[in-house]
Enzyme design. Sequence first.
Site, PDB file in Angstrom:
ATOM      1  N   TYR A  12      58.315  43.034  43.746  1.00 59.11           N
ATOM      2  CA  TYR A  12      56.749  43.009  43.023  1.00 59.11           C
ATOM      3  C   TYR A  12      56.734  43.038  41.787  1.00 59.11           C
ATOM      4  O   TYR A  12      55.705  42.243  41.196  1.00 59.11           O
ATOM      5  CB  TYR A  12      55.897  44.075  43.917  1.00 59.11           C
ATOM      6  CG  TYR A  12      54.366  43.604  44.067  1.00 59.11           C
ATOM      7  CD1 TYR A  12      54.114  42.692  44.817  1.00 59.11           C
ATOM      8  CD2 TYR A  12      53.461  44.369  43.536  1.00 59.11           C
ATOM      9  CE1 TYR A  12      52.993  41.923  44.884  1.00 59.11           C
ATOM     10  CE2 TYR A  12      52.001  43.940  43.444  1.00 59.11           C
ATOM     11  CZ  TYR A  12      51.963  42.838  44.419  1.00 59.11           C
ATOM     12  OH  TYR A  12      50.446  42.485  44.323  1.00 59.11           O
ATOM     13  N   LYS A  35      48.691  44.525  38.842  1.00 58.38           N
ATOM     14  CA  LYS A  35      47.817  45.225  39.582  1.00 58.38           C
ATOM     15  C   LYS A  35      47.166  46.290  39.141  1.00 58.38           C
ATOM     16  O   LYS A  35      46.119  46.987  39.097  1.00 58.38           O
ATOM     17  CB  LYS A  35      48.228  45.219  41.014  1.00 58.38           C
ATOM     18  CG  LYS A  35      48.527  43.979  41.872  1.00 58.38           C
ATOM     19  CD  LYS A  35      47.093  43.128  41.853  1.00 58.38           C
ATOM     20  CE  LYS A  35      47.646  42.196  42.823  1.00 58.38           C
ATOM     21  NZ  LYS A  35      46.214  40.974  42.839  1.00 58.38           N
TER      22      LYS A  35
HETATM   23  N1  NAD Z   1      48.639  38.334  50.654  1.00 60.10           N
HETATM   24  C1  NAD Z   1      48.915  39.798  50.587  1.00 60.10           C
HETATM   25  O1  NAD Z   1      49.663  40.593  51.248  1.00 60.10           O
HETATM   26  C2  NAD Z   1      48.037  40.605  49.534  1.00 60.10           C
HETATM   27  C3  NAD Z   1      48.010  41.935  49.635  1.00 60.10           C
HETATM   28  C4  NAD Z   1      47.247  42.601  48.693  1.00 60.10           C
HETATM   29  C5  NAD Z   1      46.414  41.970  47.657  1.00 60.10           C
HETATM   30  N2  NAD Z   1      46.512  40.517  47.784  1.00 60.10           N
HETATM   31  C6  NAD Z   1      45.794  39.781  46.534  1.00 60.10           C
HETATM   32  O2  NAD Z   1      44.680  39.008  47.301  1.00 60.10           O
HETATM   33  C7  NAD Z   1      44.295  38.147  46.212  1.00 60.10           C
HETATM   34  C8  NAD Z   1      44.417  36.750  46.841  1.00 60.10           C
HETATM   35  O3  NAD Z   1      45.584  36.243  47.288  1.00 60.10           O
HETATM   36  P1  NAD Z   1      45.957  35.678  48.605  1.00 60.10           P
HETATM   37  O4  NAD Z   1      47.129  36.523  49.373  1.00 60.10           O
HETATM   38  O5  NAD Z   1      44.820  35.515  49.678  1.00 60.10           O
HETATM   39  O6  NAD Z   1      46.858  34.403  48.348  1.00 60.10           O
HETATM   40  P2  NAD Z   1      46.107  32.979  47.858  1.00 60.10           P
HETATM   41  O7  NAD Z   1      47.265  32.167  47.428  1.00 60.10           O
HETATM   42  O8  NAD Z   1      45.541  32.237  49.163  1.00 60.10           O
HETATM   43  O9  NAD Z   1      45.204  33.384  46.683  1.00 60.10           O
HETATM   44  C9  NAD Z   1      45.466  33.168  45.483  1.00 60.10           C
HETATM   45  C10 NAD Z   1      44.610  32.314  44.668  1.00 60.10           C
HETATM   46  O10 NAD Z   1      44.592  32.454  43.312  1.00 60.10           O
HETATM   47  C11 NAD Z   1      44.243  31.406  42.725  1.00 60.10           C
HETATM   48  N3  NAD Z   1      44.551  31.045  41.386  1.00 60.10           N
HETATM   49  C12 NAD Z   1      45.691  31.295  40.741  1.00 60.10           C
HETATM   50  N4  NAD Z   1      45.775  30.956  39.477  1.00 60.10           N
HETATM   51  C13 NAD Z   1      44.381  30.809  39.031  1.00 60.10           C
HETATM   52  C14 NAD Z   1      43.739  30.351  38.143  1.00 60.10           C
HETATM   53  N5  NAD Z   1      44.131  30.177  36.686  1.00 60.10           N
HETATM   54  N6  NAD Z   1      42.319  30.068  38.244  1.00 60.10           N
HETATM   55  C15 NAD Z   1      41.527  30.127  39.596  1.00 60.10           C
HETATM   56  N7  NAD Z   1      42.154  30.700  40.637  1.00 60.10           N
HETATM   57  C16 NAD Z   1      43.734  30.795  40.505  1.00 60.10           C
HETATM   58  C17 NAD Z   1      44.845  30.408  43.581  1.00 60.10           C
HETATM   59  O11 NAD Z   1      44.390  29.089  43.487  1.00 60.10           O
HETATM   60  C18 NAD Z   1      44.560  31.045  45.084  1.00 60.10           C
HETATM   61  O12 NAD Z   1      43.323  30.355  45.628  1.00 60.10           O
HETATM   62  C19 NAD Z   1      45.503  38.246  45.270  1.00 60.10           C
HETATM   63  O13 NAD Z   1      44.864  38.847  43.828  1.00 60.10           O
HETATM   64  C20 NAD Z   1      46.634  38.977  45.715  1.00 60.10           C
HETATM   65  O14 NAD Z   1      47.315  39.494  44.846  1.00 60.10           O
HETATM   66  C21 NAD Z   1      47.341  39.883  48.509  1.00 60.10           C
END
Ligand code: NAD
Length: 240
Positions: A142, A149
């Site tokens: 990670y 984060k």
């Molecule tokens: N999937 C998991 O297991 C998990 C767990 C905990 C937290 N998260 C967090 O949840 C959040 C959403 O991620 P996700 O897992 O739904 O994946 P995802 O890939 O569906 O979403 C990530 C989003 O970030 C956007 N993004 C990246 N760079 C960008 C920029 N410059 N401008 C605007 N948008 C931008 C992408 O377009 C995408 O829509 C993130 O912060 C991720 O770290 C995810």
Amino acid sequence: MGVANNRSIAWGCAQAMEEQGVEIIYTYQNERLQKFISKLVSDEDHIIECDVASDESIDHAFSLIEERFGKIDGIVHAIALAKKEELGGSILNSTRDGFNQALDVSAYSFLAVAKAEVKILNNPASLVTLTYMGSDRALPNYNTMGIAKAALESAMRYLARDLGPKEIRVNAISAGAMRTLAVSGIQGHADLLKISQSETVDGVNVTQKEVGNICAFLMSDLASGVTGDVIFVDKDVHLR
Ligand SMILES: NC(=O)c1ccc[n+]([C@@H]2O[C@H](COP(=O)([O-])OP(=O)(O)OC[C@H]3O[C@@H](n4cnc5c(N)ncnc54)[C@H](O)[C@@H]3O)[C@@H](O)[C@H]2O)c1
């Protein structure tokens, strides 16, 4: 902010809030992602480009939002980005460029968006961001995203302090691991998902919708006493 497709956590949040009768404005990163969101959201007026790595793009997006909708009740920031090289092996693989980009897009962007948005927020309002338990423990692979984060959670607390007097609450949801586009960038993500699943209380990973339901709660006045906090939605995994 952050719907890339129907697996995105942001999409789970939007669905949960729509069920509660909320009107949602969606932002997308760039033209490449526009066609995906257009498949999910039919009303073009409610879809606005916003690249959070650019102050100009953020300002333009929030001006458009104000023009079309007036004041709004909050944002859900579900955005993260890091180069593949930042998400595998040793943290010593991190580079200055990769580190800066990950911290910029995944942590600073929450402050940048809050700054632009605060002028068009109602009072009360609520901001929610998405984090992961890699912020306070050194999980395999990670790496830089864990550091981002940690910064994001800290930014959330400072925002909560400074926006609290305006009746604006700010919180983070620490979601359990689930399969999304963002996760697929982490080296060994299949193992991460498997291990995480085995550590949930019932052997089933949390869903986008389960995270979305807590997001809907935090965005609502039912959560008026909650600010500056990280709420875990991971079925106990962080307590292991
Ligand atoms: N999937 C998991 O297991 C998990 C767990 C905990 C937290 N998260 C967090 O949840 C959040 C959403 O991620 P996700 O897992 O739904 O994946 P995802 O890939 O569906 O979403 C990530 C989003 O970030 C956007 N993004 C990246 N760079 C960008 C920029 N410059 N401008 C605007 N948008 C931008 C992408 O377009 C995408 O829509 C993130 O912060 C991720 O770290 C995810």
